[in-house]
Design a protein around this motif. Structure first.
Motif, PDB file in Angstrom:
ATOM      1  N   PRO A 129       0.805  -1.233   0.000  1.00  0.00           N
ATOM      2  CA  PRO A 129       0.000   0.000   0.000  1.00  0.00           C
ATOM      3  C   PRO A 129       0.830   1.272   0.000  1.00  0.00           C
ATOM      4  O   PRO A 129       0.383   2.294  -0.502  1.00  0.00           O
ATOM      5  N   ASP A 130       2.041   1.227   0.576  1.00  0.00           N
ATOM      6  CA  ASP A 130       2.887   2.418   0.592  1.00  0.00           C
ATOM      7  C   ASP A 130       3.813   2.497  -0.616  1.00  0.00           C
ATOM      8  O   ASP A 130       4.584   3.439  -0.756  1.00  0.00           O
ATOM      9  N   GLY A 131       3.757   1.525  -1.503  1.00  0.00           N
ATOM     10  CA  GLY A 131       4.572   1.545  -2.705  1.00  0.00           C
ATOM     11  C   GLY A 131       6.027   1.197  -2.507  1.00  0.00           C
ATOM     12  O   GLY A 131       6.824   1.329  -3.427  1.00  0.00           O
ATOM     13  N   LYS A 132       6.404   0.737  -1.299  1.00  0.00           N
ATOM     14  CA  LYS A 132       7.806   0.431  -1.015  1.00  0.00           C
ATOM     15  C   LYS A 132       8.210  -0.953  -1.496  1.00  0.00           C
ATOM     16  O   LYS A 132       9.329  -1.157  -1.956  1.00  0.00           O
ATOM     17  N   TYR A 133       7.309  -1.900  -1.364  1.00  0.00           N
ATOM     18  CA  TYR A 133       7.656  -3.301  -1.626  1.00  0.00           C
ATOM     19  C   TYR A 133       6.813  -3.870  -2.756  1.00  0.00           C
ATOM     20  O   TYR A 133       5.692  -3.412  -3.026  1.00  0.00           O
ATOM     21  N   VAL A 134       7.350  -4.883  -3.396  1.00  0.00           N
ATOM     22  CA  VAL A 134       6.649  -5.612  -4.448  1.00  0.00           C
ATOM     23  C   VAL A 134       6.692  -7.093  -4.108  1.00  0.00           C
ATOM     24  O   VAL A 134       7.757  -7.634  -3.783  1.00  0.00           O
ATOM     25  N   LEU A 135       5.541  -7.737  -4.184  1.00  0.00           N
ATOM     26  CA  LEU A 135       5.450  -9.187  -3.983  1.00  0.00           C
ATOM     27  C   LEU A 135       5.335  -9.872  -5.332  1.00  0.00           C
ATOM     28  O   LEU A 135       4.631  -9.387  -6.223  1.00  0.00           O
ATOM     29  N   THR A 136       6.020 -10.996  -5.477  1.00  0.00           N
ATOM     30  CA  THR A 136       5.853 -11.838  -6.658  1.00  0.00           C
ATOM     31  C   THR A 136       5.643 -13.274  -6.207  1.00  0.00           C
ATOM     32  O   THR A 136       6.304 -13.746  -5.287  1.00  0.00           O
ATOM     33  N   GLY A 137       4.711 -13.950  -6.845  1.00  0.00           N
ATOM     34  CA  GLY A 137       4.507 -15.377  -6.628  1.00  0.00           C
ATOM     35  C   GLY A 137       4.881 -16.119  -7.889  1.00  0.00           C
ATOM     36  O   GLY A 137       4.711 -15.592  -9.003  1.00  0.00           O
ATOM     37  N   GLY A 138       5.401 -17.339  -7.734  1.00  0.00           N
ATOM     38  CA  GLY A 138       5.918 -18.002  -8.912  1.00  0.00           C
ATOM     39  C   GLY A 138       5.721 -19.501  -8.952  1.00  0.00           C
ATOM     40  O   GLY A 138       5.100 -20.116  -8.084  1.00  0.00           O
ATOM     41  N   GLN A 139       6.297 -20.076  -9.988  1.00  0.00           N
ATOM     42  CA  GLN A 139       6.241 -21.516 -10.203  1.00  0.00           C
ATOM     43  C   GLN A 139       7.234 -22.270  -9.333  1.00  0.00           C
ATOM     44  O   GLN A 139       7.260 -23.501  -9.359  1.00  0.00           O
ATOM     45  N   ASP A 140       8.046 -21.546  -8.568  1.00  0.00           N
ATOM     46  CA  ASP A 140       8.948 -22.181  -7.610  1.00  0.00           C
ATOM     47  C   ASP A 140       8.282 -22.358  -6.243  1.00  0.00           C
ATOM     48  O   ASP A 140       8.961 -22.699  -5.265  1.00  0.00           O
ATOM     49  N   ASP A 141       6.954 -22.117  -6.169  1.00  0.00           N
ATOM     50  CA  ASP A 141       6.157 -22.262  -4.941  1.00  0.00           C
ATOM     51  C   ASP A 141       6.535 -21.224  -3.892  1.00  0.00           C
ATOM     52  O   ASP A 141       6.140 -21.353  -2.733  1.00  0.00           O
ATOM     53  N   LEU A 142       7.282 -20.202  -4.278  1.00  0.00           N
ATOM     54  CA  LEU A 142       7.745 -19.198  -3.330  1.00  0.00           C
ATOM     55  C   LEU A 142       7.103 -17.844  -3.616  1.00  0.00           C
ATOM     56  O   LEU A 142       6.678 -17.564  -4.739  1.00  0.00           O
ATOM     57  N   ILE A 143       7.038 -17.018  -2.580  1.00  0.00           N
ATOM     58  CA  ILE A 143       6.686 -15.607  -2.723  1.00  0.00           C
ATOM     59  C   ILE A 143       7.933 -14.802  -2.381  1.00  0.00           C
ATOM     60  O   ILE A 143       8.554 -15.028  -1.337  1.00  0.00           O
ATOM     61  N   SER A 144       8.291 -13.884  -3.252  1.00  0.00           N
ATOM     62  CA  SER A 144       9.476 -13.058  -3.031  1.00  0.00           C
ATOM     63  C   SER A 144       9.052 -11.648  -2.662  1.00  0.00           C
ATOM     64  O   SER A 144       8.117 -11.093  -3.248  1.00  0.00           O
ATOM     65  N   ILE A 145       9.745 -11.064  -1.682  1.00  0.00           N
ATOM     66  CA  ILE A 145       9.505  -9.683  -1.264  1.00  0.00           C
ATOM     67  C   ILE A 145      10.665  -8.842  -1.756  1.00  0.00           C
ATOM     68  O   ILE A 145      11.810  -9.036  -1.338  1.00  0.00           O
ATOM     69  N   TRP A 146      10.381  -7.892  -2.649  1.00  0.00           N
ATOM     70  CA  TRP A 146      11.407  -7.058  -3.259  1.00  0.00           C
ATOM     71  C   TRP A 146      11.305  -5.633  -2.727  1.00  0.00           C
ATOM     72  O   TRP A 146      10.217  -5.133  -2.467  1.00  0.00           O
ATOM     73  N   TYR A 147      12.469  -4.986  -2.601  1.00  0.00           N
ATOM     74  CA  TYR A 147      12.549  -3.586  -2.216  1.00  0.00           C
ATOM     75  C   TYR A 147      13.210  -2.843  -3.378  1.00  0.00           C
ATOM     76  O   TYR A 147      14.426  -2.665  -3.407  1.00  0.00           O
ATOM     77  N   HIS A 204       3.783 -22.564   0.442  1.00  0.00           N
ATOM     78  CA  HIS A 204       2.930 -23.231  -0.550  1.00  0.00           C
ATOM     79  C   HIS A 204       3.598 -24.511  -1.050  1.00  0.00           C
ATOM     80  O   HIS A 204       4.820 -24.660  -0.995  1.00  0.00           O
ATOM     81  N   GLN A 205       2.768 -25.410  -1.547  1.00  0.00           N
ATOM     82  CA  GLN A 205       3.255 -26.684  -2.062  1.00  0.00           C
ATOM     83  C   GLN A 205       3.033 -26.816  -3.568  1.00  0.00           C
ATOM     84  O   GLN A 205       3.203 -27.897  -4.129  1.00  0.00           O
ATOM     85  N   SER A 206       2.619 -25.734  -4.195  1.00  0.00           N
ATOM     86  CA  SER A 206       2.457 -25.708  -5.648  1.00  0.00           C
ATOM     87  C   SER A 206       2.524 -24.247  -6.089  1.00  0.00           C
ATOM     88  O   SER A 206       2.815 -23.358  -5.294  1.00  0.00           O
ATOM     89  N   TRP A 207       2.254 -24.000  -7.367  1.00  0.00           N
ATOM     90  CA  TRP A 207       2.381 -22.654  -7.916  1.00  0.00           C
ATOM     91  C   TRP A 207       1.504 -21.664  -7.165  1.00  0.00           C
ATOM     92  O   TRP A 207       0.357 -21.954  -6.819  1.00  0.00           O
ATOM     93  N   VAL A 208       2.047 -20.474  -6.952  1.00  0.00           N
ATOM     94  CA  VAL A 208       1.295 -19.388  -6.325  1.00  0.00           C
ATOM     95  C   VAL A 208       0.535 -18.649  -7.425  1.00  0.00           C
ATOM     96  O   VAL A 208       1.111 -18.260  -8.437  1.00  0.00           O
ATOM     97  N   THR A 209      -0.775 -18.462  -7.236  1.00  0.00           N
ATOM     98  CA  THR A 209      -1.604 -17.890  -8.298  1.00  0.00           C
ATOM     99  C   THR A 209      -2.027 -16.451  -8.034  1.00  0.00           C
ATOM    100  O   THR A 209      -2.354 -15.723  -8.983  1.00  0.00           O
ATOM    101  N   SER A 210      -2.034 -16.000  -6.776  1.00  0.00           N
ATOM    102  CA  SER A 210      -2.469 -14.637  -6.494  1.00  0.00           C
ATOM    103  C   SER A 210      -1.908 -14.189  -5.153  1.00  0.00           C
ATOM    104  O   SER A 210      -1.844 -14.980  -4.201  1.00  0.00           O
ATOM    105  N   VAL A 211      -1.495 -12.918  -5.073  1.00  0.00           N
ATOM    106  CA  VAL A 211      -1.004 -12.324  -3.827  1.00  0.00           C
ATOM    107  C   VAL A 211      -1.669 -10.960  -3.660  1.00  0.00           C
ATOM    108  O   VAL A 211      -1.988 -10.283  -4.647  1.00  0.00           O
TER     109      VAL A 211
END
Length: 617
Positions: free
Chosen positions: A431-449, A462-469
């Motif tokens: 909401p503050d525009g500082k961070y970006v979340l990505t979900g992927g086919q590696d079953d992980l969510i990454s937090i980027w700055y 997660h135990q399979s692909w992440v479809t929405s964050v």
């Protein structure tokens, strides 16, 4: 309590038996939406979330013109029509209460002139406060207060300076332009059937002013629902398309009003429909794929724009359309084809690089017809994108395993980040525009700055692909963040993170050479000198402090797992029997949907709402 059985899916038992005996697919009939209240709940730190309701959208039978698939082979290599799970667009016409003020920062994304020595230094100043109604895409004005500055800055409108993009003004400023075709009387082969509730006028007159509309896709159907109605399972309008599946849709928050709702839909055929719900009128764009024949993975209105929207096609292209312009066969502009040695108009192979290929600029003088702008990012499909809260930047994730941060106002690439494994499937800004979340086919969510080009953490649960964050703005503040995710494993996960509490593995302190953080000061110094990161940045040289030259790039490599903090979820729960495809947060609930049409609403703990009302936060 006696419960009625579900409605039959077949016309008669005899018809079903005859089809099975002949080895054909049994004919199906149309069914109605089903609203149920199954018992389920989950416990998080703030209290217990209770499953309020489960709305199952009726899946339409295949169109008679479609060849029936009797025995689909999961190992078959035959191309299948693009499809997607149920996605929902929510709309409130009353300006519902926004999250508390300190949740709604909207910083400018430009790299800071002073280099922070600690990741948390930026928290010392409240960079900006949003002037919109609490949504990430309300207006294009942000009150940004950067380091050493107390002035207000404004994000210019997309294409600002190009008078050819200005919408035609009407005599009545309060009147909105409508699409040209009547959907209920349409003889288009693209639309199979339109069903409007017989009591639509009465329902619209009797509904509460603070009610919520929902627009949802399931298979080849698109439904308009009123979630505030006591008969919410009954749709207000249902549109059945002949063969195309609606993969994405969005509501224009600029033109919305009690008598006007603009919606765009992107389809598996690459075509687009602009639909005005109140008048039941529509316009069909990119007809028969005249501009781009590939399916549309995501479509969104450009923030602050009345007419312009952005569509991500599955050939790796982003296309800007104007809802009121006619389509024309697209050919890349001459200056963009100079690099083609063969002199032909065939698309060039584009590898992930440090720039985007602008096949048509928003500042082009040729704006009589669509497209308004065309940007080629990759040769692989774009899976998702989202605009930043400051209405200046765009985060785009692709099947090629990259996330791109783009200054879409300048049509420049600011950074290219790589997945640990496989492609990225979804993306979301904080909401503050500082961070970006990505979900992927590696079953992980990454937090980027992105301001420091840093990967903060990887989220493992997660135990399979992440479809929405999605972030929960009602449980975020200037230090702590809550977000949720859903995936193909049918799981709903909730996560809490605070940058000060994240600890990298001990081995990371010995891996300074070649790390992302070691290159940040150089990149920041370069940007303050006015270079353009997205145009020829890879081959440039920068003068370092000691007088040497050092080549830099905005293509940031994968960080090893031993060098990145791992964040566990605060909750993981199997929230449905089918793979989940969408999640969002409202003031009083969490909503999820699955691939076959279940829309579930989880009520927030009552104690949490009481604290919000009392102003304790």
């Amino acid at each position: 309590m006696f419960v009625l059985p579900p409605p039959p899916r077949y016309p008669t038992q005899a018809a079903y038996n005859a089809a099975v005996a002949a080895g054909h697919a049994a004919p199906l009939i149309e069914t109605n939406n089903i609203l149920s209240t199954p018992e389920d709940q989950f416990l998080v730190g703030e209290g217990t979330y209770v499953l309020k309701e489960d709305l199952l959208l009726a899946t339409p039978p295949p169109h008679p013109s479609e060849a029936p698939v009797v025995n689909p082979n999961p190992l078959s290599t035959n191309p299948q029509p693009a499809s997607a799970g149920t996605k929902v667009s929510l709309l409130g016409l009353d300006g519902r209460r926004a999250p508390p003020t300190f949740y709604r920062f909207a910083p400018t994304f430009s790299l800071p002139r002073t280099i922070a020595e600690h990741p948390n230094e930026w928290r010392a100043s409240n960079d900006a406060k949003r002037s919109s109604d609490g949504e990430a895409r309300g207006t294009s004005v942000s009150d940004a207060r950067g380091p050493g500055s107390a002035t207000t800055t404004y994000a210019p409108a997309f294409g600002d300076g190009n008078a050819l993009l200005a919408p035609e003004k009407l005599k009545d400023p309060n009147k909105r332009r409508k699409p040209k075709n009547n959907m209920t009387k349409s003889n288009s082969s693209f639309i199979s059937r339109v069903i409007i509730s017989e009591t639509l006028s009465k329902k619209m007159a009797d509904r509460p002013t603070d009610g919520i509309f929902a627009f949802a896709n399931v298979n080849r159907a698109f439904q308009w629902l009123d979630l505030s109605s006591s008969t919410k399972a009954e749709y207000l309008t249902k549109i059945l398309f002949t063969k195309a599946h609606c993969l994405s849709h969005d509501i224009n928050t600029v033109t919305k009003g009690p008598n006007h709702i603009d919606i765009i839909m992107g389809f598996s055929t690459g075509e687009i429909i602009w639909w005005e719900a109140m008048s039941q009128r529509y316009t069909r764009l990119n007809k028969n794929g005249v501009i781009n024949k590939t399916p549309i993975s995501q479509i969104r209105w450009i923030p602050g724009a009345e007419n312009l929207f952005l569509a991500a096609h599955m050939d790796g292209t982003l296309v800007v359309y104007d809802k009121e312009k006619e389509d024309a066969i697209f050919a890349p502009e001459e200056e963009e084809m100079e690099g083609n040695e063969n002199g032909n108009d065939s698309p060039r192979a584009i590898e992930p690089s440090d720039k985007i290929t602008v096949l048509k600029s928003v500042h082009s003088k040729n704006q009589k017809t669509n497209p308004v702008a065309v940007w080629k990012l990759s040769n692989q499909r774009i899976n998702a994108f989202q605009f930043s809260p400051d209405n200046r930047h765009l985060a785009v994730v692709s099947e090629d395993g990259t996330m791109r941060i783009i200054d879409y106002l300048k049509e420049e690439l600011l950074g290219l980040y790589n997945a640990y494994y496989g492609g990225f499937t979804c993306v979301c800004w904080s909401p503050d525009g500082k961070y970006v979340l990505t979900g992927g086919q590696d079953d992980l969510i990454s937090i980027w700055y992105p301001q420091e080009t840093t990967l903060i953490a990887r989220c493992q649960g997660h135990q399979s692909w992440v479809t929405s964050v999605a972030f929960d703005p009602w449980r975020c503040d200037e230090k702590n963040y809550r977000f949720g995710s859903v995936g193909e494993d049918c799981r709903l996960c909730l996560w809490d993170f605070n940058v000060g509490m994240l600890h990298k593995p001990k081995t990371s302190s010995n891996r300074q050479r070649g790390s992302i953080s070691s290159r940040v000061p150089t990149v920041h110094r370069t940007d303050t000198q006015g270079t353009s990161p997205g145009r020829g940045r890879a081959g440039s040289t920068v003068s370092a402090a000691d007088g040497d030259t050092e080549k830099i790039s905005i293509n940031y490599p994968v960080e090893p797992r031993s060098n990145v903090a791992i964040l566990p979820p605060v909750l993981t729960k199997v929230a449905d029997k089918d793979p989940l495809s969408w999640i969002t947060f409202t003031e009083d609930s969490i909503m999820t949907s699955c691939k076959i049409g279940h829309i579930r609403t989880w009520s927030r703990p009552s104690e949490s709402l009481t604290q919000l009302d009392s102003g304790d936060l």
